[in-house]
Scaffold this motif. Sequence first.
Motif, PDB file in Angstrom:
ATOM      1  N   ASP A 145      90.365  99.301  14.424  1.00 43.10           N
ATOM      2  CA  ASP A 145      89.670  99.926  15.549  1.00 43.10           C
ATOM      3  C   ASP A 145      88.305  99.288  15.745  1.00 43.10           C
ATOM      4  OD1 ASP A 145      91.780 101.649  16.014  1.00 43.10           O
ATOM      5  OD2 ASP A 145      90.910 103.297  14.846  1.00 43.10           O
ATOM      6  N   ARG A 199      99.080  96.205  16.549  1.00 43.63           N
ATOM      7  CA  ARG A 199      97.624  96.349  16.612  1.00 43.63           C
ATOM      8  C   ARG A 199      96.993  95.223  17.448  1.00 43.63           C
ATOM      9  NH1 ARG A 199      95.337 100.995  15.689  1.00 43.63           N
ATOM     10  NH2 ARG A 199      93.408  99.819  15.409  1.00 43.63           N
ATOM     11  N   LYS A 252      97.200  96.213  20.976  1.00 50.13           N
ATOM     12  CA  LYS A 252      96.138  97.162  21.322  1.00 50.13           C
ATOM     13  C   LYS A 252      94.838  96.419  21.625  1.00 50.13           C
ATOM     14  CE  LYS A 252      94.158 101.582  19.893  1.00 50.13           C
ATOM     15  NZ  LYS A 252      94.137 102.659  18.875  1.00 50.13           N
ATOM     16  N   ARG A 286      95.166  94.609  25.104  1.00 50.32           N
ATOM     17  CA  ARG A 286      95.129  95.581  26.192  1.00 50.32           C
ATOM     18  C   ARG A 286      93.699  96.082  26.421  1.00 50.32           C
ATOM     19  NH1 ARG A 286      99.037 100.956  26.812  1.00 50.32           N
ATOM     20  NH2 ARG A 286      98.195 101.655  28.833  1.00 50.32           N
TER      21      ARG A 286
END
Length: 645
Positions: free
Chosen positions: A39, A85, A88, A91
Amino acid sequence: MKYKKLFSEGMIGNLKLKNRIVMPAMGTSLATSTGEASDEIIRYYEERAKGGCGLIITEITRIDNETGIGTPNQLCVTDSYQIPRLQKLTRAVHKYDTKIFTQLHHPGRQAHSSSLNGKQIVGPSPIASKAIGEIPRELETLEVENLVKKFIKGAKISQLSGFDGIELHGAHGYLICQFLSPATNKRTDKYGGTFMNRMRFLTEIIMGIRHICGKDFPISVRIDGDEFIEGGIDINESIKIARYLESIGIDAINVSSGTYESSITIIEPVSYKEGWKKHLSQSIKENIKIPVIACDSIKRPEIAENLLETNNLDFVALGRAQLADPEWGNKALNGKEDQIRSCISCLKCIELIMNGKRIECAVNPRVGMEIDFEEFKKDGDQRKVVIIGGGPAGMQAGINLAKRNFTPIIFEKEDHLGGSVFLGSKPPMKEKLKWFIDNMENELKDLNVDIRLNTKANIDLLKNINPYAIFIATGAKPIIPNIEGINSKNVYTAEQILSEKTEIKNKKIAVIGSGMTGLETAEYLNNKNNELTVIEMQKDIAPGTYLPNLMDILPRIKKEKINLLTSKKLVKINENSIELMNMNTKKIEILETDLIVLSLGVQSNIEIVEEIKESFKNIKIIGDVEKPGRIFDAMRSSFDKSYVL
């Protein structure tokens, strides 16, 4: 539009980019321990996309877990489980019409066996890098062929993850570069010897990617315009490489320079001027038709625009510039370039990475922690907060508090902001520090922060304001040793010299202390026709200084014939001389001198702290008052404490 070229669309292959701003690959160590996009790294890249970057190229991304480990917690494209991941990540970046490439990487001989679980490092030939000091094992022909397949696999994983293209890292002395360079490739098989054989490893990778990923999947190759090492790639060789790569169908060339042995030409210290190596990209661009991306230590939009206007390059690679300010692109686009937080070339970011830590930035405390420091809470309710001291810590506190809807008031006893950093901008080639201070001051003014110069805070003044909180950012003061003669009229501190309140010329001067401040002050005084001697008690000059910064200044010091004395301790100051103890023999030596300049470090300036604590409750101590350190430490202390007040 002010920067028309910079914000014009561009093409790499069939891929359209919204502008000419590229974020080149920079190691972060923000990925997970399994190489997935965390993240934190997603948020890190998303912030640069949101800030106006046209193309992001990921950090060095691992293709081989056996011999190809570049950094801890490194982004990887080695296994399919990493795809979700990575999707992600792509995107998140694509939301802002920003494109993203993966940079595929293998360190080769520029790794350490300690990072490979004790395995011997590898390379095209058993030639050690002087910067690493380990002899690599020469890769067998079959091993090279298998590494080709791993690069191709990495490209396919990237494509499946939604990346818009890939970049092959063939610069900076890493594995592909090691095969290309005559200095590091002494092989006798099909991967060494002639130019075409040295190109074979890279050629097979490119051809394999084209076969697996298709002709419309962009491929960029990063190369050195000059390795700046003996017998290595020079500009003539790099032109030949670029022309060959264009002939086999790649889509862009990304021009950089240097290896670990010439590291300050990769990530430049403060003395290097913007555009110092533009001749490299210019020479390559004149010889090929495909787009040229180039990094050139660019900090300011006007310099980037000029390089584009003069056809020096097609895309401007802005690395540390976008660490220091992720809004670089948007600010330039919207006419707020005077508020771009300037990179000061202090090298803190790469120092952390090279020591196995995650990326951070001295002037932008949010780098790598964007997910922890999201938008500021608007909870200030216009309450007054006094900040005592207008150095970087005080200025950053003022910015944060204003964004939170507090009403900050900055008291600064001098007639300018910047504190010790303002003084630090005075030595030769340190103007980037002044840019940084000016940018912060412009941001404070844009936020309508109340700045009161030439005003020394006192208890009565503070009680009259009755602030909700007080931030004490009074900085540090010089350490003055308790020795005979220390209070003589011929003794100055480095701060007094750099404040330019006294003009000193044609004197014989001893600078006591060889840290960066001492060396820079000596260089400053040397330019005023003084005779300088720098004295250091330790056995080495500038002990504890990050080596690339020392590599930058020491050659100039020696060229200017500034005398350097080590293992000498100042014990007494006389009218026309000083007495030094030789730390090896313990004998006293006499050095004739007109003036003495002390640069022995600093200690917290706490003279007002206790008095304020007795009268007020909500006190925050930030910067050098809390603990003397570098700009990095002061900015982080200030940012963190003003974020949560």
